[in-house]
Structure formats: structure tokens, C-alpha cells
Design a protein around this motif. Sequence first.
Motif, PDB file in Angstrom:
ATOM      1  N   PHE A 152     -15.313 -29.964  69.993  1.00 45.89           N
ATOM      2  CA  PHE A 152     -15.250 -29.984  71.457  1.00 45.89           C
ATOM      3  C   PHE A 152     -16.349 -29.101  72.009  1.00 45.89           C
ATOM      4  O   PHE A 152     -16.449 -27.907  71.638  1.00 45.89           O
ATOM      5  CB  PHE A 152     -13.879 -29.485  71.929  1.00 45.89           C
ATOM      6  N   ALA A 153     -17.202 -29.686  72.868  1.00 45.54           N
ATOM      7  CA  ALA A 153     -18.277 -28.954  73.574  1.00 45.54           C
ATOM      8  C   ALA A 153     -19.181 -28.212  72.601  1.00 45.54           C
ATOM      9  O   ALA A 153     -19.572 -27.063  72.824  1.00 45.54           O
ATOM     10  CB  ALA A 153     -17.679 -27.988  74.588  1.00 45.54           C
ATOM     11  N   GLY A 154     -19.485 -28.860  71.485  1.00 47.95           N
ATOM     12  CA  GLY A 154     -20.403 -28.258  70.521  1.00 47.95           C
ATOM     13  C   GLY A 154     -19.752 -27.294  69.561  1.00 47.95           C
ATOM     14  O   GLY A 154     -20.448 -26.670  68.745  1.00 47.95           O
ATOM     15  N   TYR A 155     -18.472 -27.138  69.605  1.00 43.57           N
ATOM     16  CA  TYR A 155     -17.750 -26.231  68.715  1.00 43.57           C
ATOM     17  C   TYR A 155     -16.910 -27.050  67.754  1.00 43.57           C
ATOM     18  O   TYR A 155     -16.315 -28.050  68.119  1.00 43.57           O
ATOM     19  CB  TYR A 155     -16.849 -25.276  69.497  1.00 43.57           C
ATOM     20  N   ASP A 156     -16.856 -26.573  66.501  1.00 43.32           N
ATOM     21  CA  ASP A 156     -16.015 -27.203  65.485  1.00 43.32           C
ATOM     22  C   ASP A 156     -14.888 -26.254  65.110  1.00 43.32           C
ATOM     23  O   ASP A 156     -15.118 -25.067  64.811  1.00 43.32           O
ATOM     24  CB  ASP A 156     -16.843 -27.533  64.228  1.00 43.32           C
ATOM     25  N   LEU A 157     -13.692 -26.796  65.140  1.00 46.10           N
ATOM     26  CA  LEU A 157     -12.512 -26.021  64.758  1.00 46.10           C
ATOM     27  C   LEU A 157     -11.905 -26.667  63.533  1.00 46.10           C
ATOM     28  O   LEU A 157     -11.698 -27.879  63.478  1.00 46.10           O
ATOM     29  CB  LEU A 157     -11.494 -25.982  65.896  1.00 46.10           C
ATOM     30  N   HIS A 158     -11.582 -25.823  62.531  1.00 41.08           N
ATOM     31  CA  HIS A 158     -11.024 -26.326  61.278  1.00 41.08           C
ATOM     32  C   HIS A 158      -9.803 -25.479  60.914  1.00 41.08           C
ATOM     33  O   HIS A 158      -9.896 -24.248  60.802  1.00 41.08           O
ATOM     34  CB  HIS A 158     -12.076 -26.244  60.172  1.00 41.08           C
ATOM     35  N   THR A 159      -8.710 -26.117  60.745  1.00 41.92           N
ATOM     36  CA  THR A 159      -7.476 -25.407  60.388  1.00 41.92           C
ATOM     37  C   THR A 159      -6.546 -26.382  59.684  1.00 41.92           C
ATOM     38  O   THR A 159      -6.857 -27.578  59.557  1.00 41.92           O
ATOM     39  CB  THR A 159      -6.789 -24.801  61.622  1.00 41.92           C
ATOM     40  N   ASN A 160      -5.396 -25.874  59.253  1.00 39.32           N
ATOM     41  CA  ASN A 160      -4.412 -26.766  58.630  1.00 39.32           C
ATOM     42  C   ASN A 160      -3.401 -27.228  59.689  1.00 39.32           C
ATOM     43  O   ASN A 160      -3.367 -26.731  60.825  1.00 39.32           O
ATOM     44  CB  ASN A 160      -3.716 -26.096  57.448  1.00 39.32           C
ATOM     45  N   VAL A 161      -2.544 -28.154  59.273  1.00 39.33           N
ATOM     46  CA  VAL A 161      -1.599 -28.760  60.225  1.00 39.33           C
ATOM     47  C   VAL A 161      -0.581 -27.751  60.763  1.00 39.33           C
ATOM     48  O   VAL A 161      -0.351 -27.687  61.972  1.00 39.33           O
ATOM     49  CB  VAL A 161      -0.891 -29.961  59.564  1.00 39.33           C
ATOM     50  N   PRO A 162       0.096 -26.952  59.941  1.00 41.99           N
ATOM     51  CA  PRO A 162       1.069 -25.999  60.510  1.00 41.99           C
ATOM     52  C   PRO A 162       0.455 -25.067  61.534  1.00 41.99           C
ATOM     53  O   PRO A 162       1.071 -24.767  62.564  1.00 41.99           O
ATOM     54  CB  PRO A 162       1.564 -25.236  59.273  1.00 41.99           C
ATOM     55  N   ARG A 163      -0.766 -24.568  61.274  1.00 45.78           N
ATOM     56  CA  ARG A 163      -1.399 -23.673  62.240  1.00 45.78           C
ATOM     57  C   ARG A 163      -1.719 -24.406  63.549  1.00 45.78           C
ATOM     58  O   ARG A 163      -1.605 -23.836  64.640  1.00 45.78           O
ATOM     59  CB  ARG A 163      -2.680 -23.087  61.643  1.00 45.78           C
ATOM     60  N   ALA A 164      -2.147 -25.639  63.428  1.00 44.84           N
ATOM     61  CA  ALA A 164      -2.440 -26.407  64.645  1.00 44.84           C
ATOM     62  C   ALA A 164      -1.184 -26.605  65.486  1.00 44.84           C
ATOM     63  O   ALA A 164      -1.195 -26.440  66.717  1.00 44.84           O
ATOM     64  CB  ALA A 164      -3.047 -27.758  64.270  1.00 44.84           C
ATOM     65  N   VAL A 165      -0.082 -26.948  64.804  1.00 48.50           N
ATOM     66  CA  VAL A 165       1.189 -27.129  65.531  1.00 48.50           C
ATOM     67  C   VAL A 165       1.628 -25.831  66.173  1.00 48.50           C
ATOM     68  O   VAL A 165       2.064 -25.784  67.333  1.00 48.50           O
ATOM     69  CB  VAL A 165       2.276 -27.669  64.573  1.00 48.50           C
ATOM     70  N   LEU A 166       1.510 -24.720  65.413  1.00 49.83           N
ATOM     71  CA  LEU A 166       1.903 -23.427  65.954  1.00 49.83           C
ATOM     72  C   LEU A 166       1.041 -23.046  67.153  1.00 49.83           C
ATOM     73  O   LEU A 166       1.530 -22.513  68.159  1.00 49.83           O
ATOM     74  CB  LEU A 166       1.789 -22.365  64.855  1.00 49.83           C
ATOM     75  N   ALA A 167      -0.251 -23.342  67.069  1.00 54.12           N
ATOM     76  CA  ALA A 167      -1.139 -23.029  68.192  1.00 54.12           C
ATOM     77  C   ALA A 167      -0.760 -23.815  69.445  1.00 54.12           C
ATOM     78  O   ALA A 167      -0.775 -23.282  70.563  1.00 54.12           O
ATOM     79  CB  ALA A 167      -2.596 -23.320  67.799  1.00 54.12           C
ATOM     80  N   LEU A 168      -0.413 -25.078  69.253  1.00 53.61           N
ATOM     81  CA  LEU A 168       0.009 -25.884  70.393  1.00 53.61           C
ATOM     82  C   LEU A 168       1.284 -25.334  71.026  1.00 53.61           C
ATOM     83  O   LEU A 168       1.416 -25.262  72.253  1.00 53.61           O
ATOM     84  CB  LEU A 168       0.215 -27.336  69.948  1.00 53.61           C
ATOM     85  N   LEU A 169       2.214 -24.941  70.165  1.00 59.49           N
ATOM     86  CA  LEU A 169       3.465 -24.377  70.693  1.00 59.49           C
ATOM     87  C   LEU A 169       3.215 -23.081  71.451  1.00 59.49           C
ATOM     88  O   LEU A 169       3.782 -22.856  72.531  1.00 59.49           O
ATOM     89  CB  LEU A 169       4.454 -24.145  69.545  1.00 59.49           C
ATOM     90  N   LEU A 170       2.368 -22.220  70.897  1.00 65.17           N
ATOM     91  CA  LEU A 170       2.064 -20.960  71.580  1.00 65.17           C
ATOM     92  C   LEU A 170       1.349 -21.200  72.902  1.00 65.17           C
ATOM     93  O   LEU A 170       1.634 -20.542  73.906  1.00 65.17           O
ATOM     94  CB  LEU A 170       1.212 -20.077  70.664  1.00 65.17           C
TER      95      LEU A 170
END
Length: 427
Positions: free
Chosen positions: A46-64
Motif C-alpha cells: 500500500f502506497a509503496g510500502y510492503d507489509l509481511h506478517t502471518n495470519v494470526p498477527r494480521a487478525v490480531l492487528a485488525l481486532l486491535l
Amino acid sequence: QGDAGGDAMKTFRTVVVMLVLVLAGVLAAQWMAGTDRDLGEVFIRFAGYDLHTNVPRAVLALLLAGGVAWLLWRVLTLPFRAWGRHRRKQARARLIDGLDALHAGHWQKAEKLLERAAEDEEVGAVARVAAARAAQARGDEAAMQRQLAALRERSAPAHAILAAQLALDAGRPQDALAVLDAADVQPLPPRGLALRAEALADTAQAGEAYGLLGALKQQQALAPAALDALETRLATQSLREAADPNVLAERWEALTKPLRQQSPVVAAYAERAAALRWEDAATRSIEQALEARWDEDLVALYGRLPVAKLDSRRASAQHWLQARPASAALLVALGRLARQQGQWTQAQEFLHRAVAQGAGADAWEELGTGFADAGDAASAQQCYANALKTKRGEAATQLAVRDMKQAIHDEAVMEERDAHGLPRLKD
């Protein structure tokens, strides 16, 4: 202040819960970071940035992120919600004060308070109803109509009930029916059903109103005593409104057995049957009711019915006289029947006994009619004068044609006995 404080406490509890969830999320992230298991991968560019993580962390980030957004929204809207609660509290206070003023008779004050309370959505309909009552009480028709119009916009059922009640109070039952039968107020609440029954009765539709009694009983729209009184009233009126013998018979059979033994109901049925030339039904209904329970009013009606059957009616009355020798109404009925049969001498005996037993104006009027038919104008005039005197509570004048011995005989009454020959106890 109380509402604002309560809201602040709720927000504080929410913050604590969110912090606990964040801590739990951090601990979970640490746990997942120290494991070698395959937890999936998530790539976001997004906007020239790459984010790489696993699925649980992504879900947790969305919840937070969602939790933080919700918390920020609660904090930002806190002043608005506090102001809304303050306005509702003020509206309820005005409603209470307005109802208290209405109860005390301060109509002007009540209407002002209630009109301001009506600005709140939750209490608006109740406030408008009370405000219209206040306007009516102080005689301001224009203000009352204005309140009714505002109530119509807020609650159609509440408007229908109030408008119908006001129309009935003003003697306009047709207007009440028009309001209650509108499509947007159906189904009617219990109060609406009761008002509709009253409006139908006032427009000579008691038969249809009687059909609403089942719903009124089921919904407990009226107190038991009031419901019983309404049932008797509607039953009586519906019988009197019967257009032909078939309708009369149908409505009579639809009544409960206890109702068919009540004096006003039996009288209505008998009088309507007599008017429709259904003589057997008219006399039989009264005879059956009297066999079940003695009633002086029904006995008097039995003698007044505009039907033939003089012989059978007199025979029944003579039979009842054996058990009720002191019944003034029965003696008057016998005197009237004997006179109609052309037996004036016997009619006089019955009627003088009736006077001695306290029959009053009815007996004197019947005596006057008999003397007039017999050509004795002086005695007839005196009897009619006595009828007027007794209605006024004055003492009647003794007839010159009646001596002391006859007067004593009139007052002598045989002992009353029941069907088994036992002395009857006085009521």
C-alpha cells in the motif's frame, strides 16, 4: 451530572477492557513469534510500502485497530450522548410536573409543561395526550385541535383513542367510529375496543357491539363489574333493536343462561317480541324468568304486555298469587287483566288489595281507567288525583265507594308459602 458521571464510568471500564485485550494480544504475539509452526503469510502492499506478517498477527492487528476506533468514537461522542441524556431527563421532569399540574387543575401551566415535554420522542405521545386534555379542560378548542394534530403525527393509535373519547364526550359517536375504524390504527388496543363498543351502542348498532365483548373480556379492557354492566346494557339494547323475529330469536339464543334470567334483558326481549307480534315468546320468557327468580318489575310488565292471551296470563298470575299474596305488582297485574276481560268487580278487588300493599300510582291509575270505562267519572277523577299524589309522596284520599270493612279486608294478607307449602321467609 449523574448521567454524565455514569457515562464516564462506562467509558473507563471500556478503556480497562481494551487495555486488557491489548496486553493479551501482545502476549499472544510473543508466543507466536517464538514458535516454528506454519501460521500462514499475509502480504500487503500500500502506497509503496510492503507489509509481511502471518495470519494470526494480521487478525490480531485488525481486532486491535477496530477496538481503538470504537474507543475513539465513544470518547468523541461522549458529550453528545451526555447532552441527549440530559434533554431526556429534562423532558421526563417536565412530563411529571405537567401531569401533576393537570391533576391539580392548573390547566395553563400543565399545557405549557406538557407541550415542552412532547419534544422528546420517548414521552412525546403521552405528553401530547395530556396536553390536549389540559386544553380541553380550559375550553380552548383551537389549542386542543392543535395538540390532536401533533399527536396524530406522533402516534396514530393514541390519537384515535383520544379523539374517539372526545367525540363521545361531545355526543358525536359517528365521528368516534370514523376515527377508530381507520386502517392505520388497526388492530385496536383494549381501550380502543371499549370505545368502539360504546360508539356502536350509541349509533343503534348494539348487536355488533355485543360481538366485541369476547375480545374485551380476553384483553381485560374493563373491570369485571363494568364489563358485566356493559354486557347487560348491550344485550338489552341489541334485543330492542332486533328488526324481525328471526334476528330477535338469534340474539336471544346467543345470550348466556344467566343473562337470559336478568330482569332488564328479559323485559327487553318480551317487549320487543310483543311489538313484533310474537306473543308466545313474549309471555313465555317472563314466565320462565319468574319461575327461576321472582321479580316485581317483570310481574308488572307481564300485566302490561300489549298481547292477547288474557286467560292464560291470568291463570299464571293466579297461580303465582298463591305463593305471593302480598305482591303489589302481581295484584296490579291481576287487576289489569281482569279489567281487560270485562270483570270489573274482580278487578277492583285486586286493585284495592294492591293499594293496601303499597302499589301506589300504578294501581290508582288502573282504578281510574276502570271507573272511567264504567262511567263513574267522579271516582275516576279521584283515582287519577290519588295517582298524582302518590307520585309526589303525598297521602292518597280514601274512596267514598270503599267502606271500613272492605278496607280491612284489603289489608288482610294470607301467609306466603313456597312451592312445598312451607311458610316463606320475608326478604
